[in-house]
Write a protein that holds these residues in place. Structure first.
Motif, PDB file in Angstrom:
ATOM      1  N   PHE A   1       0.850  -1.191   0.000  1.00 56.95           N
ATOM      2  CA  PHE A   1       0.000   0.000   0.000  1.00 56.95           C
ATOM      3  C   PHE A   1       0.891   1.248   0.000  1.00 56.95           C
ATOM      4  O   PHE A   1       1.693   1.448   0.919  1.00 56.95           O
ATOM      5  N   ARG A   2       0.728   2.078  -1.032  1.00 56.45           N
ATOM      6  CA  ARG A   2       1.570   3.265  -1.158  1.00 56.45           C
ATOM      7  C   ARG A   2       0.694   4.507  -1.316  1.00 56.45           C
ATOM      8  O   ARG A   2      -0.099   4.606  -2.249  1.00 56.45           O
ATOM      9  N   VAL A   3       0.885   5.428  -0.388  1.00 57.01           N
ATOM     10  CA  VAL A   3       0.096   6.661  -0.399  1.00 57.01           C
ATOM     11  C   VAL A   3       0.987   7.905  -0.419  1.00 57.01           C
ATOM     12  O   VAL A   3       0.469   9.021  -0.437  1.00 57.01           O
ATOM     13  N   LEU A   4       2.328   7.730  -0.429  1.00 58.42           N
ATOM     14  CA  LEU A   4       3.231   8.872  -0.489  1.00 58.42           C
ATOM     15  C   LEU A   4       3.386   9.300  -1.948  1.00 58.42           C
ATOM     16  O   LEU A   4       4.440   9.207  -2.554  1.00 58.42           O
ATOM     17  N   GLY A   5       2.285   9.794  -2.464  1.00 60.55           N
ATOM     18  CA  GLY A   5       2.110  10.098  -3.877  1.00 60.55           C
ATOM     19  C   GLY A   5       0.715   9.636  -4.246  1.00 60.55           C
ATOM     20  O   GLY A   5      -0.147   9.462  -3.382  1.00 60.55           O
ATOM     21  N   PRO A   6       0.418   9.399  -5.508  1.00 60.53           N
ATOM     22  CA  PRO A   6      -0.874   8.828  -5.886  1.00 60.53           C
ATOM     23  C   PRO A   6      -1.063   7.463  -5.220  1.00 60.53           C
ATOM     24  O   PRO A   6      -0.106   6.718  -5.024  1.00 60.53           O
ATOM     25  N   LEU A   7      -2.291   7.138  -4.882  1.00 64.04           N
ATOM     26  CA  LEU A   7      -2.594   5.873  -4.231  1.00 64.04           C
ATOM     27  C   LEU A   7      -2.279   4.702  -5.163  1.00 64.04           C
ATOM     28  O   LEU A   7      -2.722   4.665  -6.311  1.00 64.04           O
ATOM     29  N   GLU A   8      -1.465   3.750  -4.667  1.00 66.64           N
ATOM     30  CA  GLU A   8      -1.126   2.551  -5.427  1.00 66.64           C
ATOM     31  C   GLU A   8      -1.210   1.339  -4.514  1.00 66.64           C
ATOM     32  O   GLU A   8      -0.864   1.405  -3.332  1.00 66.64           O
ATOM     33  N   VAL A   9      -1.666   0.230  -5.093  1.00 71.83           N
ATOM     34  CA  VAL A   9      -1.752  -1.033  -4.365  1.00 71.83           C
ATOM     35  C   VAL A   9      -1.210  -2.126  -5.272  1.00 71.83           C
ATOM     36  O   VAL A   9      -1.484  -2.146  -6.480  1.00 71.83           O
ATOM     37  N   SER A  10      -0.438  -3.034  -4.699  1.00 66.33           N
ATOM     38  CA  SER A  10       0.077  -4.160  -5.486  1.00 66.33           C
ATOM     39  C   SER A  10       0.046  -5.426  -4.647  1.00 66.33           C
ATOM     40  O   SER A  10       0.151  -5.383  -3.418  1.00 66.33           O
ATOM     41  N   GLY A  11      -0.126  -6.541  -5.325  1.00 70.06           N
ATOM     42  CA  GLY A  11      -0.162  -7.837  -4.662  1.00 70.06           C
ATOM     43  C   GLY A  11       0.663  -8.842  -5.425  1.00 70.06           C
ATOM     44  O   GLY A  11       1.492  -8.490  -6.278  1.00 70.06           O
ATOM     45  N   GLU A  12       0.429 -10.096  -5.171  1.00 71.17           N
ATOM     46  CA  GLU A  12       1.182 -11.153  -5.835  1.00 71.17           C
ATOM     47  C   GLU A  12       0.966 -11.162  -7.342  1.00 71.17           C
ATOM     48  O   GLU A  12       1.838 -11.587  -8.092  1.00 71.17           O
ATOM     49  N   LEU A  13      -0.176 -10.672  -7.784  1.00 69.36           N
ATOM     50  CA  LEU A  13      -0.500 -10.673  -9.206  1.00 69.36           C
ATOM     51  C   LEU A  13      -0.219  -9.334  -9.880  1.00 69.36           C
ATOM     52  O   LEU A  13      -0.621  -9.120 -11.025  1.00 69.36           O
ATOM     53  N   GLY A  14       0.468  -8.440  -9.171  1.00 67.20           N
ATOM     54  CA  GLY A  14       0.805  -7.151  -9.749  1.00 67.20           C
ATOM     55  C   GLY A  14      -0.062  -6.034  -9.204  1.00 67.20           C
ATOM     56  O   GLY A  14      -0.553  -6.097  -8.070  1.00 67.20           O
TER      57      GLY A  14
END
Length: 350
Positions: A17-30
């Motif tokens: 989970f990345r919020v230091l910028g635009p919200l991004e989420v990634s998992g095992e499938l990308g």
């Protein structure tokens, strides 16, 4: 959302989970697709409060700052349900659990970039307190490298923007601390360009401007350092009707009077001048296939001096007499005891 690699710009493994910028989420499938709007807002609020309960009323407020609809709670439930499915389908190791009066995002502590940022900054401050300034700088650089823009950039929530602004402030504080440590390490000449860019982007931050003034002054650019102060003072007066703070005013006065306290006590040494640790030196020597051998024996004795016996006897008498008197007037090899140059035939060995 763009597919992210396993590492971000800081060299640290990218958090899911990345919020230091635009919200991004990634998992095992990308990359995990999160619908813009309400789902982004709900997930952003849950990420910022990782492993803590976020009340439903809070989620309603961050979505609808004013005049929420009667179906607000039901719409929050729909958002949570869709987020759960998106996280599950993307192979993200996190769950959204229902709690009395709200929801909680359950994940490991390092699952968010804000958590990693907080940890690195704490480590850097501890290193600085122990006098390990360069490791502290490197740790702060890693923390700052996590940022890809303003916190939760593009997420449409006025209420959430207030919380995000606090993280933006934390980033700037980390940058200021990093610059201060680098100045203390004597890297002023290499910081001028970077500090100019920072001051241009944040012209009202007096601490950054002060760092720029110090860097310029220690680089032999006193006039430019004072000009940077006057520019900041003019901007504060024009935009806010305020004078610079006491700290910045005192710094400008110290620069104007060439205060000795501004001189760096221990300037940084170039890498080539810093002593190589013994272990590194041993490795370098053992890895050299054809090392240069440095002679360490004493020079060989010179040949016997051949000269006129009368002159040699006079020189010896003069030397002996001079030693007894505590002085020696004749310069060896230049003048004889008779105060005349030795001939070539008297000094050269036969």
């Amino acid at each position: 959302m763009a597919v992210s690699s396993g590492y971000d710009g800081s060299g640290v493994a990218a958090a899911p989970f990345r919020v230091l910028g635009p919200l991004e989420v990634s998992g095992e499938l990308g990359a995990v697709s999160v619908a813009p709007g309400r789902q982004e807002i709900v997930l952003g609020a849950l990420v910022l409060e990782l492993n803590r309960v976020v009340e439903t009323t809070r989620l309603v407020d961050v979505i609808w700052a004013h005049d929420p609809p009667k179906t607000a709670r039901a719409q929050v439930q729909i958002c949570v349900s869709r987020l759960r499915k998106a996280l599950s389908d993307g192979g993200v190791e996190a769950t959204i659990e229902t709690r009395a009066g709200g929801y909680i995002l359950r994940a490991r502590e390092d699952a968010t970039d804000v958590g990693t940022f907080r940890r690195l900054v704490t480590e850097a401050h501890a290193l600085a307190r122990d006098g390990l300034k360069m490791p502290a700088v490197e740790t702060l650089r890693s923390a700052i490298g996590l940022w890809r823009g303003r916190c939760l950039a593009g997420v449409p929530s006025e209420v959430l923007a207030g919380t995000a602004a606090q993280w933006d402030e934390s980033r700037l504080e980390a940058v200021e601390t990093c610059m201060r440590l680098l100045l203390e390490l004597g890297h002023h000449e290499h910081l001028v360009g970077e500090l100019m860019q920072l001051v241009a982007g944040h012209p009202l931050r007096e601490r950054l401007r002060g760092h720029l003034m110090v860097a310029l002054y220690r680089s032999g650019r006193q006039a430019e350092a004072l000009d940077a102060y006057h520019q900041g003072r003019a901007m504060l007066t024009e935009e806010l009707g305020l004078d610079p703070g006491r700290e910045l005013r005192d710094l400008a006065q110290a620069i104007l009077t060439d205060d000795a306290d501004l001189v760096l006590a221990e300037p940084a040494e170039p890498r080539s001048l810093v002593a190589t640790p013994l272990s590194e030196a041993v490795q370098e020597r053992s890895a050299d296939p054809d090392p240069v051998v440095t002679p360490r024996q004493l020079p060989a004795d010179i040949g016997d001096l051949v000269a006129d016996d009368t002159i040699v006897s006079a020189v010896c008498d003069a030397v002996t007499e001079g030693q007894e008197k505590g002085q020696l007037n004749a310069a060896p090899g230049v003048r004889t005891a008779f105060d005349r140059p030795l001939g070539a035939d008297q000094t050269e060995a036969h």
